[in-house]
Write a protein that holds these residues in place. Structure first.
Motif, mmCIF file in Angstrom:
data_model
loop_
_atom_site.group_PDB
_atom_site.id
_atom_site.type_symbol
_atom_site.label_atom_id
_atom_site.label_comp_id
_atom_site.label_asym_id
_atom_site.label_seq_id
_atom_site.Cartn_x
_atom_site.Cartn_y
_atom_site.Cartn_z
ATOM 1 N N GLY B 144 0.838 -1.197 0.000
ATOM 2 C CA GLY B 144 0.000 0.000 0.000
ATOM 3 C C GLY B 144 0.872 1.245 0.000
ATOM 4 N N SER B 477 -1.939 -2.521 8.986
ATOM 5 C CA SER B 477 -2.620 -2.886 7.750
ATOM 6 C C SER B 477 -4.020 -2.294 7.737
ATOM 7 N N GLU B 478 -4.375 -1.660 6.624
ATOM 8 C CA GLU B 478 -5.728 -1.109 6.489
ATOM 9 C C GLU B 478 -6.574 -2.157 5.790
ATOM 10 N N VAL B 479 -7.462 -2.783 6.509
ATOM 11 C CA VAL B 479 -8.333 -3.779 5.887
ATOM 12 C C VAL B 479 -9.747 -3.240 5.862
ATOM 13 N N VAL B 480 -10.310 -3.252 4.657
ATOM 14 C CA VAL B 480 -11.712 -2.819 4.535
ATOM 15 C C VAL B 480 -12.537 -4.006 4.087
ATOM 16 N N VAL C 259 -11.743 -3.978 11.558
ATOM 17 C CA VAL C 259 -11.870 -3.721 10.131
ATOM 18 C C VAL C 259 -12.643 -2.429 9.902
ATOM 19 N N THR C 260 -12.217 -1.667 8.945
ATOM 20 C CA THR C 260 -12.983 -0.497 8.520
ATOM 21 C C THR C 260 -13.997 -0.968 7.484
ATOM 22 N N PRO C 267 -11.122 -2.472 -2.146
ATOM 23 C CA PRO C 267 -10.789 -3.302 -0.972
ATOM 24 C C PRO C 267 -9.296 -3.476 -0.729
ATOM 25 N N GLY C 270 -5.534 -6.339 1.625
ATOM 26 C CA GLY C 270 -5.437 -6.686 3.045
ATOM 27 C C GLY C 270 -6.122 -7.992 3.386
ATOM 28 N N ARG C 271 -7.319 -8.207 2.809
ATOM 29 C CA ARG C 271 -8.045 -9.437 3.138
ATOM 30 C C ARG C 271 -7.377 -10.665 2.515
#
Lengths: 319, 480, 287
Positions: B144, B477-480, C259-260, C267, C270-271
């Motif tokens: 990222g 870590s930015e997880v959405v 999680v945001t 997305p 990250g996942r």
């Protein structure tokens, strides 16, 4: 010609004919050698630190294992005689220095050498169209016979690397066996010329082929090809003689030749002999150094240990 | 004849061990506020090396405060290229003081000088060099574009590779802009304290690295401190579980590098001589006190006898004794407690019906030693085949087919590493794809490199150390 | 004049490619966003969770062993099937979330597009997440991401379809299999999605969907030793979240929390990273 070989990974003996196919079957069943792993093992053994009394013992042992060698087109009787004198008394100032194991010369010089050393040292002669090995079998046999006739009691033959690399194992086997026959009571050292075999797999196969065909010693190199003796190559050959002994009860000797110039290197080889083949191989009957300049460095280090001071090149003889 | 190696001890003149050490907080060595002291011992002689401080709760708070301040005021604001240069400085200082650090490590841990000199310390320097180069390139790491460090990293390391584990923790944390409070193991604090001195020599800003010595209580106080943003732990799975529970429900990042019970799988087409070396290196390196040790030898039935015979022959040449001797292969185990644990497992192996073989080594009178031990006729149900022993004890099992090898290798709650020995490339790759392990060594074992990610599956932990992947352990870590 | 009586659907669980009722025989009433009774959903029990984990574990080696190209095709097929039934999803999303059909249509668009987006990652993620590592020695050294194994997920409570898809697709695209607990109050789009999955060439057991109370089945999933990772995206109760994280520690289960939840933005990876392990392979280079 029938010969009994043992397949290394099976309990069963097989008796192949000495045809290419029969020998291939056996040699290609040998475990592979991982080059990186073998080099790592050799490097680890080279890191052993041999000090004090152990070093003194090792230096004298190494001296007693030297095949003091001159193999030049420019060799003359005078040169050979001088070398032989040094072989008998490596350090004129110190009678406690042991003689070397043998002198190693071209076949035509064997008589000159024998005249100097008498029966006090072995006389090794290179034969079989050294160093290339490119000659008809009759010539190789005649070369061998001539050297023995002149007084050589050890023959350092070269294998036909071309035949080996092309997979013609039968030819290589037959030549070794016939030379062995021609040797009679003389000891046969088989030079694999590992620098031309290139891979450690080939070194292992050539070692087994030579032992099966009757070698008393397996030797790395002629000294005319680079690389000559290396630690990893010698490691693989020591593994071969160890395994051969385990399967046949017979101990074959190993001779690294070429490129070993310092006492430090020689001691590393001795460590490797002890830890890989076993202490039984720490005798001139089973391990030799094919070398010329090595002897002087061994003497310098010996003087340094005896006097406590570093010695210099003017305090050993040059031939 | 045989060549008896004369003793060749490395000189200890290069180290200067103080009688007493304080805690390294905010750039200074300070005495603990509410802590006590303990001693660190040379496991090869049982002699006391130094008295070390044990950080109490207020000391932990003080160190976390220093790290927080250093993070917000200095380190996180500093451009990556400047952080980078501090790490390069540290790497150079480690190289310059390599001999001293190696001797210190051997004195404190019992590991052979050959290993601390040739493996541990060179890898420590290399690790700092590697991550130094990342500090100003983080946006190119594929993680990222908005790279944010956690803040304060609490790092707890084990006693088996004291300085190397410190490097694995501190180098990536600092490169990514975190500050750290690190707790070395209570039995091996000395090289971490020497590292504090190196931080001073490097003029690293105060508070960026804080070293707190102490035991598990100190570690727990550190992990549970509310201002800690990230926890990184290497050690036993048991403690890892406790730490994972402790951080549950918090915002703290967590990476764990825990136990292992690696299978070292030898096929009948293996390069046997090198495989023997790999087996030896796999389980006897550092007296087997290695989380990724190849403690289960899985050997194909058709070569089982040949391999076992060659192995025991080889083990007869191992040299056990003074860790400072340059020719020592097997040093002392780290502590009396570890010695007791290994001994208990050896007894268990015998009681469960496995056949024990012990290398014929003379055992020194003082210190804690275990001769290399091999168990054959081991069943997959035996404790010595399932539990991590963390000692020079090898369990030999057999298999018949590649499928069976994979099934047996994976039949473990752990999944840290595995070894494959075969000359057949297609089978090696087939195996590597199926082994549930974070590191697969094919025709080699126990190799480490800063560029190579290390870490486990399953109960061996999560997160990776080393390589580009090691950065993500210290980046939020930015997880959405 | 006769009014035709419509045939209503029985909403069941989705386990191992089949649609069983809860083994407990329990159901719970589901209302639409206006509070009107809509249907009875199965109330999954711990034994249903156990069966689902068993199914997921059974399917995992085969699914991970499929080529990345094949997995991508299957995920794309899901998008195709979803597109074909979009009217039904628009209706269910609108009723579930209490939004206009126009807005619901946009959400269905996004859900379909998310399948397509992740489908494309199947054979690319390893390229951007793996590496060849220049170690200081004669070794070839490479790292590849491999699936963690069985992932248990609590789907978002608000976003009944898009949120669910955004959680499930990244879990399975890399070769994991999943047990997903749907939104408790809005479970019906999840069950309809199961019908899409069942007809999309997705092997049975790769996705298993439970409806019910996350607080009831969640801790069983979290403590299950054969679950490798947890996705707590849809856990709204901090106490339940902590309880599940504590249970996860028993077997060092990986946890994705904090999680945001903004399903409208890119997305990122990250996942995908959260549910893959890195395996590093060393091999000597020699002759």
């Amino acid at each position: 010609m029938g010969v009994t070989l043992l397949v290394p990974d099976a309990a069963a003996n097989i008796t192949p004919d000495a045809s290419d196919a029969g020998l291939r079957h056996v040699l290609h069943a040998l475990p592979g050698v991982d080059q990186v792993g073998a080099e790592a093992r050799a490097a680890m053994l080279a890191s052993r630190s041999i000090k004090n009394e152990a070093k003194r013992t090792a230096i004298d042992l190494a001296i007693s294992m030297v095949d003091l060698t001159t193999l030049e087109g420019a060799d003359t009787p005078g040169k050979v005689q001088a070398m032989c004198a040094k072989a008998l008394h490596p350090d004129p100032a110190d009678d406690l220095v042991p003689p070397v194991a043998a002198v190693c010369v071209y076949g035509d010089m064997a008589g000159i050498a024998r005249a100097v050393v008498g029966d006090r040292l072995h006389v090794a002669a290179v034969a079989t169209a050294f160093p290339s090995g490119r000659a008809a079998l009759e010539v190789k046999l005649a070369d061998t016979a001539a050297a023995i006739e002149r007084g050589a009691d050890e023959i350092d033959m070269v294998i036909d690397r071309g035949a080996f690399l092309t997979g013609d194992y039968g030819t290589v086997f037959e030549q070794i066996a016939k030379v062995k026959q021609a040797c009679g009571d003389a000891h046969l050292k088989v030079i694999l010329e590992t620098g031309e075999l290139r891979t450690l797999d080939n070194v292992r196969r050539a070692s087994w082929l030579a032992m099966a065909a009757g070698a008393d010693f397996i030797k790395t190199s002629t000294g005319k090809i680079s690389p000559a003796a290396t630690m990893p190559v010698t490691l693989v050959m020591l593994e071969a003689v160890r395994d051969w002994h385990q399967r046949t009860g017979r101990r074959i000797g190993v001779k690294p030749a070429g490129g070993i110039r310092t006492a430090k290197d020689a001691i590393r080889y001795l460590v490797m002999v002890q830890e890989v083949a076993g202490p039984e191989w720490l005798t001139p009957d089973l391990f030799r150094f094919g070398a010329s300049s090595l002897l002087n460095d061994l003497l310098l280090q010996r003087q340094r240990m005896a006097t406590g001071n570093y010695s210099g090149p003017d305090y050993v003889s040059h031939d | 004849m045989s060549l008896e190696y004369a003793p060749a001890p490395e000189s200890t003149d290069v180290v200067d061990i103080k009688a007493h050490y304080g805690l390294f907080i905010d750039g200074e060595f300070v005495e603990p506020i509410d802590g006590t002291t303990f001693t660190t011992i040379n496991p090869a002689t049982e002699g006391v090396l130094a008295e070390v401080s044990e950080a109490g709760p207020q000391d932990v708070a003080r160190a976390v405060r220093a790290a927080t301040t250093a993070h917000t005021r200095t380190w996180a604001r500093m451009p990556g290229r400047e952080r980078s240069k501090y790490l390069f400085r540290i790497a150079r200082l480690i190289q310059e003081r390599a001999r001293e650090l190696a001797v210190l490590e051997t004195l404190d841990s019992g590991k052979p000088i050959r290993e601390s000199r040739d493996v541990d310390i060179p890898l420590v320097a290399a690790h700092f060099f590697y991550y130094a180069g990342w500090a100003d390139k983080l946006e190119h790491a594929g993680l990222g574009t908005s790279i944010r460090p956690y803040g304060v990293a609490a790092q707890i390391i084990p006693w088996n590779f004291p300085l190397m584990m410190l490097a694995w923790k501190i180098a990536p944390a600092l490169a990514t802009g975190n500050t750290v409070v690190l707790k070395p193991a209570e039995t091996t604090p000395l090289t971490a304290l020497a590292f504090a001195d190196i931080c001073q020599q490097a003029d690293l800003p105060a508070g960026v690295v804080n070293i707190l010595t102490g035991d598990g209580t100190t570690g727990r106080n550190l992990v549970e401190h509310p201002d800690v943003d990230k926890v990184a732990f290497t050690g036993s799975t048991e403690v890892g579980r406790a730490i994972q529970r402790a951080v549950a429900g918090t915002q703290k990042g967590l990476t764990l590098e825990l136990g292992g019970k690696a299978a070292n799988i030898v096929f009948d087409d293996a390069p046997i001589d090198e495989a023997i070396e790999g087996i030896v290196n796999g389980i006897f390196f550092n007296q087997g006190q290695v989380c990724c040790a190849g403690s289960r030898l899985l050997v194909q039935e058709s070569v089982a006898d040949q391999v076992t015979e060659a192995l025991t022959q080889r083990l007869r040449t191992l040299r056990l004794g003074d860790p400072l001797d340059k020719n020592t292969d097997i040093g002392a185990v780290n502590s009396a407690a570890q010695h007791a644990r290994i001994t208990e497992y050896i007894t268990a192996g015998e009681n469960e019906g496995a056949r024990r073989w012990t290398a014929p080594c003379a055992i020194p009178e003082r210190g804690w030693w275990i001769a290399p031990t091999v168990f054959t006729e081991v069943s997959t149900a035996h404790r010595i085949a399932r539990e991590e022993i963390f000692g020079p004890v090898l369990a030999v099992l057999t298999f018949r087919t590649p499928d069976e090898a994979v099934a047996k290798a994976n039949n473990s709650p752990y999944g840290l590493s595995a070894g494959i020995w075969s000359e057949k490339g297609s089978r090696t790759l087939w195996m590597a794809q199926r082994l549930r392990a974070g590191v697969v060594w094919a025709n080699t074992f126990n190799r480490f490199d800063p560029a190579s990610p290390f870490g486990g599956f399953k109960e061996s932990g999560f997160g990776r150390e080393g390589g580009r992947h090691g950065l993500s352990a210290y980046i939020r870590s930015e997880v959405v | 004049m006769d009014t035709r009586v419509d045939v209503r659907k029985t909403y069941k669980l989705f386990i191992n490619g089949a649609f069983p009722r809860s083994e407990s025989g329990r159901t719970y009433p589901v209302s639409d966003a206006k509070g009107r009774f809509w249907a009875n959903a199965s109330l999954a029990s711990r034994k249903d969770a156990r069966d689902a984990v068993l199914a997921a574990r059974g399917a995992q080696p085969g699914w991970a062993g499929a080529t990345a190209y094949n997995r991508g095709q299957v995920l794309y097929r899901v998008a195709e099937m979803l597109e074909g039934r979009r009217a039904q999803f628009e209706d269910e999303v609108a009723r579930s979330e209490g939004i206009s059909s126009r807005k619901a249509s946009g959400i269905v668009d996004a859900a379909i597009d998310r399948w397509v987006w992740y489908a494309g990652w199947s054979d690319k993620f390893a390229q951007v997440s793996g590496s060849s590592n220049p170690v200081a020695g004669p070794y070839f050294n490479f790292s590849v991401p491999v699936p963690t194994g069985v992932v248990a997920a609590i789907a978002p409570q608000d976003s009944a379809l898009l949120g669910l898809v955004s959680v499930v697709a990244p879990i399975i695209v890399t070769g994991n299999t999943s047990v997903v607990v749907a939104s408790q109050e809005r479970p019906l789009p999840a069950v309809t999605l199961a019908e899409v999955l069942a007809t999309s060439d997705l092997p049975g057991g790769v996705v298993n969907i439970l409806t019910g109370d996350p607080a009831e089945v969640g801790p069983w999933l979290a403590g299950h030793a054969d679950v490798n990772a947890l996705d707590l995206t849809g856990v709204t109760d901090d106490g339940v979240s902590t309880q599940m994280q504590v249970a996860a520690a028993d077997t060092i289960t990986r946890v994705l929390a904090d999680v945001t939840a903004d399903w409208t933005i890119d997305p990122g990876l990250g996942r995908l990273r959260a549910f893959t392990e890195i395996t590093t392979v060393w091999h000597p280079q020699g002759v």
